[in-house]
Design an enzyme around this catalytic site. Sequence first.
Site, PDB file in Angstrom:
ATOM      1  CG  ASP A 195      -2.026   0.997   1.158  1.00 32.66           C
ATOM      2  OD1 ASP A 195      -2.327   1.462   0.041  1.00 32.66           O
ATOM      3  OD2 ASP A 195      -2.608   1.328   2.207  1.00 32.66           O
ATOM      4  CG  ASN A 240      -7.277  -1.839  -6.364  1.00 34.42           C
ATOM      5  OD1 ASN A 240      -6.353  -2.609  -6.111  1.00 34.42           O
ATOM      6  ND2 ASN A 240      -7.676  -0.914  -5.492  1.00 34.42           N
TER       7      ASN A 240
END
Length: 263
Positions: A38, A86
């Site tokens: 991340d 995503n």
Amino acid sequence: MVRRLLALSRPLYWLYEQRLLREVKRGPMPRHLGLILDGNRRYARALGLSPTKGHEFGVQKAYEVLEWCLEMGIKTVTVWVFSTDNFKRPPEEVETLMNLFLREAERMAEDHRILEHQVRVRFIGRREGFSPEVVRAIERLERRTEGHRGMFLNIALGYGGREEIVDAVKRLLLEAEARGLSPKEVAEGLTPEDIARHLYTAGLPDPDFIIRTSGEIRLSGFLLWQSAYSEFYFADVLWPEFRKIDFLRALRSYQARERRFGR
């Protein structure tokens, strides 16, 4: 003055890293390490670059961390690269990521580190939404490495923890139907082991240790079922900035914990 201080700090950094490496190598390693990568976009934004550049930096860091895992003798690694959520990102960013996945899947099939260390690569997640070119490339990589007996590398692509459990239940029910079992019979005999046998990671140990970068303190659905007894480490550094010292400190933290498994 600043340059001089930086020049002086490098040897000290290296010495500290080597001391930490020796210390950690003496302790137990996780059998299965999970990594939530991340912070790529925030890293790029901080440098005034496009998200694409952030993802490029993130890919290079992933290769680097893979080498650290090989050095430490970690046998199974699962990296979360792209979630089902995503797909909701801007179309141009998703398209860029698809091209990146295609390029890297083709590259990994010929990568000397993958071949020399006998890394078996498998992609976990739903493949709907990916182009035929990407799917062919990841299937080729899986076939190319299916006989490898070194590290087992899971790449979570199009992955969501809830979706994984739903898919496991679907497969279980379809198998039960093929065997002529009624819903009542399935419900009465259902065990956690039945679900586990139908997960994407079936046959692999559950993750002992999960590291997430960027300072976010949550799993976001990563290996929901499998992480029931995992240890967690949240590194307050963006993924492209994740250093070997950060990695070793995380492992040291894992080694200092007493795992109780609910007891």
